[in-house]
Design an enzyme around this catalytic site. Structure first.
Site, PDB file in Angstrom:
ATOM      1  N   VAL A   1       0.821  -1.207   0.000  1.00 32.19           N
ATOM      2  CA  VAL A   1       0.000   0.000   0.000  1.00 32.19           C
ATOM      3  C   VAL A   1       0.856   1.258   0.000  1.00 32.19           C
ATOM      4  O   VAL A   1       0.430   2.323  -0.482  1.00 32.19           O
ATOM      5  CB  VAL A   1      -0.949  -0.026   1.227  1.00 32.19           C
ATOM      6  CG1 VAL A   1      -0.155   0.064   2.532  1.00 32.19           C
ATOM      7  CG2 VAL A   1      -1.999   1.068   1.162  1.00 32.19           C
ATOM      8  N   LYS A   2       2.089   1.166   0.519  1.00 27.22           N
ATOM      9  CA  LYS A   2       2.951   2.341   0.645  1.00 27.22           C
ATOM     10  C   LYS A   2       3.512   2.830  -0.691  1.00 27.22           C
ATOM     11  O   LYS A   2       4.049   3.946  -0.758  1.00 27.22           O
ATOM     12  CB  LYS A   2       4.099   2.037   1.612  1.00 27.22           C
ATOM     13  CG  LYS A   2       3.657   1.779   3.040  1.00 27.22           C
ATOM     14  CD  LYS A   2       3.052   3.014   3.687  1.00 27.22           C
ATOM     15  CE  LYS A   2       2.850   2.812   5.178  1.00 27.22           C
ATOM     16  NZ  LYS A   2       2.437   4.048   5.853  1.00 27.22           N
ATOM     17  N   ASP A   3       3.390   2.028  -1.727  1.00 26.23           N
ATOM     18  CA  ASP A   3       3.801   2.503  -3.058  1.00 26.23           C
ATOM     19  C   ASP A   3       3.028   3.760  -3.438  1.00 26.23           C
ATOM     20  O   ASP A   3       3.547   4.664  -4.094  1.00 26.23           O
ATOM     21  CB  ASP A   3       3.532   1.435  -4.128  1.00 26.23           C
ATOM     22  CG  ASP A   3       4.368   0.192  -3.939  1.00 26.23           C
ATOM     23  OD1 ASP A   3       5.200   0.152  -3.016  1.00 26.23           O
ATOM     24  OD2 ASP A   3       4.171  -0.762  -4.727  1.00 26.23           O
TER      25      ASP A   3
END
Length: 341
Positions: free
Chosen positions: A45-47
């Protein structure tokens, strides 16, 4: 099939998947969906926030490829995402990361050409020895270095306000509303690290449907949950937890507690057992914090507070932050503590 200019085009548009076997296993009546964020290009999700923070900083003239060194404190996934964005765009990248985080995260960051500095897990966030303290020192010492600061950068929650949340709404709208589906997000369950995911999703989903009930997930040993009494530890209980990517010893600026309706605290045992169950039953190769979110969703729906949502037609969306890729050498995959027999 679409041809993309580079891997940045493969950040976002992750699938929403039914968790039918987990639902049946726990005798849940509501619809249970997983937002599978490990389908992002660098695996988490941090992309999303890595790309948005870089893009917005470029628009503001704060950073320039080939000139700026990007420094970031991370528990790993933001570091991986930022390393990938930096590799494609041409930035030098340095990630500071606590020792407890997996070797797979370190190896991936290095493979993407970034530098990594490990810091003591037990160091408090405001200690010079912590990953945040070390990152701040590097910014002071390296000419042209910039820290995008996921803990205070509004482009963290905005990545989810403008990206993840509309995707969830679009996916659910593709289902025909009926007695088996409300056509909206009734309950959102997501882990809290920086709190950006939880805040951005909640803000947008509540704008769409003010009745959306948002559940934050926080590991025992962390201090993010409210009321604060939830964070109290039992006598002799350690404040160190093994699950990665969620929980902190301070309140990040981007976390807005007023947007979270309820908190569930999870243990390592509960989190890892739920992740193993998802892998075994659903074939979803998720990480430990995804197990935290699944466990919290199930326990919430069985609780006095949440049982009103456990009925036919209610849509419960659980965010799964990353995949098994980061943890293939971790012992929890083969443990049995907390598993149902």
């Amino acid at each position: 099939m679409t041809v993309y200019d580079n891997m940045l085009g493969l950040i976002g548009q992750t699938p929403l998947v039914k968790l039918e076997k987990i639902k049946n296993h726990h005798n849940i009546n509501a619809n249970l969906f997983a937002k599978c964020e490990f389908f992002n290009a660098a695996g988490s999700v941090k992309d999303r926030i890595a790309l948005r923070m870089v893009q917005q900083a470029e628009k503001q003239g704060r950073i320039t490829p080939g000139k700026t060194t990007l420094v970031e404190a991370s528990s790993g996934n933001t570091g991986v995402g930022l390393a990938m964005v930096s590799a494609i765009k041409g930035y030098r990248c340095i990630i500071t990361m606590p020792e407890k985080m997996s070797k797979e995260k370190e190896n991936t960051i290095k493979a993407l050409g970034a530098e990594i500095i490990r810091t003591p897990t037990e160091a408090a966030h405001d200690s010079p020895e912590s990953n945040m303290g070390k990152a701040a020192q590097l910014v002071r010492d390296i000419p042209g270095a910039v820290m995008l600061d996921q803990y205070g950068n509004e482009d963290n929650p905005n990545a989810h306000y403008y990206g993840t949340a509309p995707e969830i709404l679009s996916s659910l709208s593709s289902l025909s509303p009926s007695s088996n589906n409300s056509g909206k997000v009734d309950v959102l369950v997501a882990g809290a690290g920086t709190g950006g995911t939880l805040t951005g999703l909640s803000r947008r989903l509540k704008e769409e449907n003010s009745d959306t009930f948002v559940v934050g997930v926080d590991p025992r040993g962390s201090v993010l949950a409210r009321p604060e009494s939830l964070n109290e530890l039992d006598v002799g209980e350690s404040e160190i937890y093994r699950v990665e990517g969620i929980g902190y010893d301070f309140i990040p600026e981007v976390l807005k507690h007023n947007l979270v309706d309820h908190w569930v605290k999870t243990t390592d045992s509960q989190s890892f057992a739920a992740a193993r169950l998802a892998i075994r039953l659903e074939g979803i190769l998720c990480g430990g914090s995804s197990g935290s979110a699944i466990d919290a969703a199930v326990r919430f729906l069985k609780s006095d507070e949440g049982k009103r949502f456990d009925r036919k037609g209610v849509n419960v969306v659980v965010l799964l932050a990353d995949s098994i890729r980061n943890y293939v050498s971790s012992s929890w995959l083969s443990e049995t503590d907390g598993d149902e027999q």
